[in-house]
Design a protein around this motif. Structure first.
Motif, PDB file in Angstrom:
ATOM      1  N   LEU A   1      11.189  -0.936 -36.139  1.00  0.00           N
ATOM      2  CA  LEU A   1      10.167  -1.857 -36.632  1.00  0.00           C
ATOM      3  C   LEU A   1       8.777  -1.238 -36.704  1.00  0.00           C
ATOM      4  CD1 LEU A   1      11.311  -5.108 -34.812  1.00  0.00           C
ATOM      5  CD2 LEU A   1      11.781  -4.407 -37.159  1.00  0.00           C
TER       6      LEU A   1
ATOM      7  N   GLN B   1       6.818  -9.746 -31.324  1.00  0.00           N
ATOM      8  CA  GLN B   1       6.862 -10.939 -32.173  1.00  0.00           C
ATOM      9  C   GLN B   1       8.299 -11.330 -32.498  1.00  0.00           C
ATOM     10  OE1 GLN B   1       4.434  -9.742 -35.477  1.00  0.00           O
ATOM     11  NE2 GLN B   1       2.531 -10.397 -34.492  1.00  0.00           N
ATOM     12  N   LEU B   2       9.131 -10.334 -32.766  1.00  0.00           N
ATOM     13  CA  LEU B   2      10.528 -10.594 -33.102  1.00  0.00           C
ATOM     14  C   LEU B   2      11.271 -11.258 -31.945  1.00  0.00           C
ATOM     15  CD1 LEU B   2      12.950 -10.064 -35.086  1.00  0.00           C
ATOM     16  CD2 LEU B   2      13.316  -7.960 -33.785  1.00  0.00           C
TER      17      LEU B   2
ATOM     18  N   GLY C   1       6.621  -0.340 -34.110  1.00  0.00           N
ATOM     19  CA  GLY C   1       5.618  -0.615 -33.093  1.00  0.00           C
ATOM     20  C   GLY C   1       6.040  -1.690 -32.112  1.00  0.00           C
ATOM     21  N   THR C   2       5.361  -1.704 -30.977  1.00  0.00           N
ATOM     22  CA  THR C   2       5.699  -2.671 -29.937  1.00  0.00           C
ATOM     23  C   THR C   2       5.260  -4.087 -30.297  1.00  0.00           C
ATOM     24  OG1 THR C   2       3.643  -2.124 -28.784  1.00  0.00           O
ATOM     25  CG2 THR C   2       5.647  -0.968 -28.068  1.00  0.00           C
ATOM     26  N   ARG C   3       4.203  -4.220 -31.090  1.00  0.00           N
ATOM     27  CA  ARG C   3       3.735  -5.548 -31.469  1.00  0.00           C
ATOM     28  C   ARG C   3       4.787  -6.284 -32.305  1.00  0.00           C
ATOM     29  NH1 ARG C   3      -1.538  -5.024 -33.945  1.00  0.00           N
ATOM     30  NH2 ARG C   3      -2.295  -5.205 -31.826  1.00  0.00           N
ATOM     31  N   GLN C   4       5.396  -5.576 -33.266  1.00  0.00           N
ATOM     32  CA  GLN C   4       6.414  -6.191 -34.115  1.00  0.00           C
ATOM     33  C   GLN C   4       7.643  -6.606 -33.302  1.00  0.00           C
ATOM     34  OE1 GLN C   4       4.749  -3.402 -34.679  1.00  0.00           O
ATOM     35  NE2 GLN C   4       4.175  -3.199 -36.811  1.00  0.00           N
ATOM     36  N   VAL C   5       8.027  -5.763 -32.347  1.00  0.00           N
ATOM     37  CA  VAL C   5       9.176  -6.086 -31.502  1.00  0.00           C
ATOM     38  C   VAL C   5       8.858  -7.305 -30.639  1.00  0.00           C
ATOM     39  CG1 VAL C   5      10.699  -5.242 -29.664  1.00  0.00           C
ATOM     40  CG2 VAL C   5      10.003  -3.710 -31.505  1.00  0.00           C
TER      41      VAL C   5
ATOM     42  N   GLN D   1       3.576  -8.105 -25.880  1.00  0.00           N
ATOM     43  CA  GLN D   1       3.603  -6.687 -26.233  1.00  0.00           C
ATOM     44  C   GLN D   1       3.674  -5.837 -24.971  1.00  0.00           C
ATOM     45  OE1 GLN D   1       0.404  -5.524 -28.800  1.00  0.00           O
ATOM     46  NE2 GLN D   1       1.006  -3.376 -28.846  1.00  0.00           N
TER      47      GLN D   1
ATOM     48  N   GLU E   1      19.583  -8.551 -32.121  1.00  0.00           N
ATOM     49  CA  GLU E   1      18.666  -7.857 -33.026  1.00  0.00           C
ATOM     50  C   GLU E   1      19.016  -6.378 -33.172  1.00  0.00           C
ATOM     51  OE1 GLU E   1      16.655  -9.312 -34.995  1.00  0.00           O
ATOM     52  OE2 GLU E   1      16.843 -11.281 -34.082  1.00  0.00           O
TER      53      GLU E   1
END
Length: 186
Positions: free
Chosen positions: A35, A43-44, A37-41, A49, A74
């Motif tokens: 994805l 959010q997912l 980055g850690t931010r996207q993970v 974060q 996921e």
């Protein structure tokens, strides 16, 4: 996600050539790489974060059960996408799919339009490639589990109950009720 959607995914996951990462840290690192980055993970997965960063560094090793299930789902969705696509294409074009279902089936005949008494059956039926293609196409288009169930019921009607037009010509509809178990094999 429903029974039919999950079972189709599970059948495709059996085609993996390498094992899915087992530890929470390895799974988080895989998702971060996929994805970007850690931010996207975060959010997912619906977590912070900072929590993702702690899993990536193996500071946290054991996730709560609900997070572990989301994390596994996921990762499996993104693991070996080309292998998954190849398995779906092969089932839809050459090999077909085997459905092993234990459920209560209802039937509707043509003359009166009445439904015969439901019966519990355990069926294992090899569905030819066009039927597998219908299931996978519907799943890829985001069909609800009820739609996938109806496609499977229509496929069973044509292939098993009517034997490709050789019997039960007056059978109009087959319903799947009270699903007890379900498994697909490629």
């Amino acid at each position: 996600m429903g029974d039919f959607d999950d079972s189709l995914d599970e059948a495709v996951h059996k085609a993996f050539t390498r094992p899915v990462p087992k530890s929470a840290g390895a799974r988080m690192r895989f998702l971060v790489k996929q994805l970007g980055g850690t931010r996207q993970v975060a959010q997912l997965l619906g977590i912070s974060q900072r929590t993702v960063e702690r899993y990536v560094k193996d500071q946290i090793k054991k996730p709560r059960p609900d997070l572990a299930a989301r994390l596994e789902r996921e990762v499996k969705l993104r693991w070996q996408p080309q292998i998954q696509a190849r398995a779906r294409r092969k089932a839809a074009s050459t090999t077909g799919i085997v459905i092993d279902i234990h459920a209560r089936f209802g039937y509707t005949g043509a003359p009166e339009g009445t439904t015969d008494q439901d019966r519990i059956r355990h069926l294992t039926v090899a569905l030819p490639p066009p039927y597998a293609a219908r299931l996978f196409d519907a799943q890829q288009q985001g069909a609800a589990d009820d739609e996938l169930q109806q496609i499977a019921a229509n496929s069973l009607r044509e292939v098993y109950f009517q034997d490709d037009g050789r019997r039960a010509g007056s059978l109009r509809e087959v319903e799947i009720n009270d699903l007890l178990s379900l498994e697909f094999e490629l």
